[in-house]
Design a protein around this motif. Structure first.
Motif, mmCIF file in Angstrom:
data_model
loop_
_atom_site.group_PDB
_atom_site.id
_atom_site.type_symbol
_atom_site.label_atom_id
_atom_site.label_comp_id
_atom_site.label_asym_id
_atom_site.label_seq_id
_atom_site.Cartn_x
_atom_site.Cartn_y
_atom_site.Cartn_z
ATOM 1 N N PRO A 1 0.830 -1.216 0.000
ATOM 2 C CA PRO A 1 0.000 0.000 0.000
ATOM 3 C C PRO A 1 0.857 1.256 0.000
ATOM 4 N N LEU A 2 0.511 2.188 -0.868
ATOM 5 C CA LEU A 2 1.231 3.457 -0.930
ATOM 6 C C LEU A 2 0.747 4.419 0.151
ATOM 7 N N PHE A 3 -0.569 4.464 0.370
ATOM 8 C CA PHE A 3 -1.161 5.323 1.401
ATOM 9 C C PHE A 3 -1.864 4.413 2.413
ATOM 10 N N ASN A 4 -1.301 4.300 3.614
ATOM 11 C CA ASN A 4 -1.880 3.352 4.563
ATOM 12 C C ASN A 4 -1.697 3.828 6.001
ATOM 13 N N PRO A 5 -2.795 4.122 6.698
ATOM 14 C CA PRO A 5 -4.162 4.088 6.187
ATOM 15 C C PRO A 5 -4.476 5.325 5.351
ATOM 16 N N LEU A 6 -5.496 5.221 4.515
ATOM 17 C CA LEU A 6 -6.042 6.385 3.815
ATOM 18 C C LEU A 6 -7.202 6.904 4.657
ATOM 19 N N TYR A 7 -7.080 8.130 5.139
ATOM 20 C CA TYR A 7 -8.068 8.724 6.044
ATOM 21 C C TYR A 7 -8.719 9.908 5.328
ATOM 22 N N THR A 8 -10.020 9.821 5.104
ATOM 23 C CA THR A 8 -10.770 10.890 4.441
ATOM 24 C C THR A 8 -11.751 11.505 5.432
ATOM 25 N N HIS A 9 -11.786 12.826 5.476
ATOM 26 C CA HIS A 9 -12.745 13.473 6.383
ATOM 27 C C HIS A 9 -13.461 14.601 5.659
ATOM 28 N N ALA A 10 -14.714 14.785 6.010
ATOM 29 C CA ALA A 10 -15.542 15.814 5.391
ATOM 30 C C ALA A 10 -16.817 15.970 6.200
ATOM 31 N N ALA A 11 -17.498 17.070 5.971
ATOM 32 C CA ALA A 11 -18.796 17.290 6.609
ATOM 33 C C ALA A 11 -19.839 16.379 5.972
ATOM 34 N N VAL A 12 -21.037 16.413 6.522
ATOM 35 C CA VAL A 12 -22.112 15.537 6.055
ATOM 36 C C VAL A 12 -22.474 15.855 4.604
ATOM 37 N N GLY A 13 -22.673 14.791 3.807
ATOM 38 C CA GLY A 13 -23.215 14.945 2.468
ATOM 39 C C GLY A 13 -22.239 15.377 1.403
ATOM 40 N N LEU A 14 -20.935 15.253 1.657
ATOM 41 C CA LEU A 14 -19.947 15.690 0.677
ATOM 42 C C LEU A 14 -19.267 14.540 -0.063
ATOM 43 N N GLY A 15 -19.647 13.298 0.238
ATOM 44 C CA GLY A 15 -19.167 12.197 -0.590
ATOM 45 C C GLY A 15 -18.233 11.196 0.050
ATOM 46 N N LYS A 16 -18.084 11.220 1.383
ATOM 47 C CA LYS A 16 -17.179 10.261 2.027
ATOM 48 C C LYS A 16 -17.628 8.820 1.789
ATOM 49 N N THR A 17 -18.884 8.545 2.096
ATOM 50 C CA THR A 17 -19.396 7.183 1.948
ATOM 51 C C THR A 17 -19.370 6.748 0.487
ATOM 52 N N HIS A 18 -19.663 7.659 -0.406
ATOM 53 C CA HIS A 18 -19.609 7.339 -1.841
ATOM 54 C C HIS A 18 -18.216 6.838 -2.210
ATOM 55 N N LEU A 19 -17.185 7.556 -1.788
ATOM 56 C CA LEU A 19 -15.818 7.148 -2.113
ATOM 57 C C LEU A 19 -15.472 5.803 -1.492
ATOM 58 N N LEU A 20 -15.852 5.596 -0.235
ATOM 59 C CA LEU A 20 -15.509 4.344 0.438
ATOM 60 C C LEU A 20 -16.178 3.153 -0.232
ATOM 61 N N GLN A 21 -17.447 3.294 -0.581
ATOM 62 C CA GLN A 21 -18.116 2.174 -1.236
ATOM 63 C C GLN A 21 -17.571 1.959 -2.646
ATOM 64 N N ALA A 22 -17.150 3.025 -3.307
ATOM 65 C CA ALA A 22 -16.522 2.874 -4.623
ATOM 66 C C ALA A 22 -15.214 2.100 -4.501
ATOM 67 N N VAL A 23 -14.440 2.384 -3.462
ATOM 68 C CA VAL A 23 -13.200 1.643 -3.233
ATOM 69 C C VAL A 23 -13.513 0.170 -2.982
ATOM 70 N N ALA A 24 -14.527 -0.097 -2.172
ATOM 71 C CA ALA A 24 -14.885 -1.486 -1.863
ATOM 72 C C ALA A 24 -15.270 -2.246 -3.129
ATOM 73 N N ARG A 25 -16.080 -1.621 -3.951
ATOM 74 C CA ARG A 25 -16.536 -2.287 -5.175
ATOM 75 C C ARG A 25 -15.371 -2.535 -6.134
ATOM 76 N N ALA A 26 -14.533 -1.515 -6.341
ATOM 77 C CA ALA A 26 -13.430 -1.646 -7.291
ATOM 78 C C ALA A 26 -12.380 -2.637 -6.794
ATOM 79 N N ALA A 27 -12.074 -2.604 -5.496
ATOM 80 C CA ALA A 27 -11.094 -3.535 -4.953
ATOM 81 C C ALA A 27 -11.593 -4.972 -5.054
ATOM 82 N N ASN A 28 -12.877 -5.161 -4.837
ATOM 83 C CA ASN A 28 -13.445 -6.499 -4.985
ATOM 84 C C ASN A 28 -13.363 -6.974 -6.440
ATOM 85 N N ASP A 29 -13.587 -6.062 -7.383
ATOM 86 C CA ASP A 29 -13.464 -6.418 -8.794
ATOM 87 C C ASP A 29 -12.033 -6.798 -9.157
ATOM 88 N N ASN A 30 -11.067 -6.286 -8.401
ATOM 89 C CA ASN A 30 -9.668 -6.650 -8.605
ATOM 90 C C ASN A 30 -9.289 -7.919 -7.854
#
Length: 497
Positions: A190-219
């Motif tokens: 891993p190049l970035f470990n852990p990867l820590y993302t922070h933001a206020a409500v509704g700005l896309g944190k969960t979207h990014l995390l679930q996108a990572v989960a889906r793409a990593a599973n596809d790999n």
């Protein structure tokens, strides 16, 4: 150090004297380490053979073998040598099926109650919400794979992928880092470990995390996605079901661990196990991705060891949505609504009005599209700016000037300069603390109605002359340094939103 062995030595029955010695060793380990640690790591450790100065210890899983070898090998050897005179070699091995059966029989006959009886005292075992295998997907929403009564979790939302994530200046870095993590292959360091993302409500944190989960599973990587709430509830379930060891092993035998809303992680024992999990995965080269609503330095309720791990990785924030990105989000939501209602049409002037009026987050923008859709389909009249104004009235924030608090100023400035609020309030005089402190004092003077003495008291009991010096210093520097002036204006805008 005890040795590890991959061979399967023949076993021989222990003598009564050897069993008594082994029970004394177990008793000393329990007394030294406490019931919690002993029940988690040593309850299923068995003495298999004693022969020619060599002792063979066995455990049921590779994970348990590795953990004991890494953390308690010297302690175990010391206790064994004290009881078994002439011992010069200690081997830790994984029990074969026949050994496991024999160990269970021995437990029933001679061993005192062990791990599962007092699992409530053990270090916590986390709950997981696992990304399912591709073959269980259906109509876009994935169902979680269930293994045991407590391995239940939330499915991934089919809409939350990289292809649907809209990128702008405020989230470009977070998006790029998430893509880099997701594109890695099994076995890559891993190049970035852990990867820590922070933001206020509704700005896309969960979207990014679930996108990572889906793409990593596809790999073809083993991925676990869970929220802090699921982590905690699953921990309790694991203790109740007396399966904490299996839970620990399952969580550590994955390639990517993704945790959302980590700010809600509570409980000393749960945080301890979470820390153990982070350490085990990161030290083993496994990827960890975390999201929260604030930077690590502001998570005051989390264990310092956990925060240290977070700070040691890459921390990226997702800032407020700029107008161009808000327009993109509106257009995407309108296009999605038109798939179900082809007659739904929103004029560009209305899109521009909504983008300028609702400046909070993506969820409010989605709510605005839903209201526009309702007015359009239910009233049957074309949308215009006046109609839109009535439709989204409840979403529009009060435009009166926001009352800014000194605490908020201190937290924002600390976050921007990657220090803690405690640093700003401290007596430290290092350059990386003095300048942010002066800027925070300046903002407190120009954005609040507090007097200089009051501001000084709120900054660690400083004199009002110190505050006055800070205000003048920042004004002087901002007049000469354009980049500093831009930073100050940015902080003002964020505090005013």
């Amino acid at each position: 150090m005890p040795e590890q062995s991959d061979h399967q030595p023949s076993s021989s029955e222990l003598s009564s004297a050897d069993r008594q010695k082994w029970e004394r060793v177990r008793g000393r380990l329990r007394a030294e380490l406490g019931d919690a640690v002993y029940n988690s790591w040593f309850a299923r450790l068995e003495l298999e053979t004693v022969k020619d100065g060599a002792l063979l210890l066995t455990v049921p899983t590779k994970f348990l073998k590795s953990w004991i070898q890494s953390h308690y090998a010297d302690r175990i050897k010391t206790r064994l040598c004290a009881e078994f005179a002439g011992t010069d070699r200690v081997v830790i091995d994984v029990r074969s099926p026949s050994r496991r059966a024999r160990a269970r029989d021995a437990d029933a006959a001679v061993v005192a109650p062990t791990a599962e009886r007092s699992a409530v005292e053990a270090p916590p075992a986390p709950v997981i919400v696992e990304k399912p295998e591709p073959h269980v997907r259906s109509s876009g929403r994935a169902a979680p794979r269930v293994e045991g009564d407590h391995f239940n979790g939330s499915p991934l939302d089919r809409r939350l992928s990289f292809s649907t994530f809209l990128v702008g200046p405020s989230n470009q870095l977070a998006y790029a880092a998430a893509c880099r993590v997701a594109d890695a292959r099994a076995g890559d360091h891993p190049l970035f470990n852990p990867l820590y993302t922070h933001a206020a409500v509704g700005l896309g944190k969960t979207h990014l995390l679930q996108a990572v989960a889906r793409a990593a599973n596809d790999n073809r990587r083993r991925v676990i996605y869970l929220t802090a709430e699921k982590f905690m509830s699953g921990f309790v379930s694991a203790l109740t079901a007396q399966t904490s060891m299996a839970f620990k092993e399952k969580l550590r035998n994955i390639d990517v661990l993704i945790i959302d809303d980590v700010q809600f992680l509570q409980g000393k024992s749960i945080q301890q196990e979470f820390c153990h999990t982070l350490n085990a995965l990161i030290d083993d080269g496994k990827q960890v991705v975390v999201a929260a609503d604030r930077p690590p330095s502001d998570l005051e309720t989390l264990d310092e060891r956990v925060l240290s791990r977070f700070k040691g990785g890459l921390c990226v924030d997702i800032g407020p949505l700029d107008e161009e990105l808000r327009v993109k989000i509106l257009e995407a939501r309108i296009a999605a609504a038109q798939e179900a209602q082809p007659s739904f049409h929103v004029p560009p002037a209305v899109v521009s009005y909504v983008a300028k009026t609702i400046v909070t987050n993506g969820r409010d923008l989605e709510g605005a599209v839903n209201r526009l859709l309702a007015h359009s389909t239910l009233n049957g009249a074309p949308l215009c700016v006046e109609t839109a104004e009535n439709a989204i009235r409840d979403l529009v924030r009060n435009h009166e000037p926001k009352r800014v608090k000194i605490d908020d100023i201190q937290k924002l400035v600390a976050s921007h300069y990657n220090i803690s609020r405690a640093d700003i309030l401290s007596s430290r005089r290092t350059a990386n603390v003095v300048r942010p402190r002066q800027i925070a004092m300046y903002l407190s003077k120009v954005l609040t109605l507090r007097s200089l003495p009051e501001i000084g008291r709120r900054f660690g009991g400083r004199d009002h002359t110190t505050v006055l010096h800070a205000v003048r210093k920042v004004e002087e520097l901002a007049a000469k340094d354009r980049s500093l002036a831009e930073v100050i204006e940015l902080l003002k805008r964020i505090l005013a939103e």
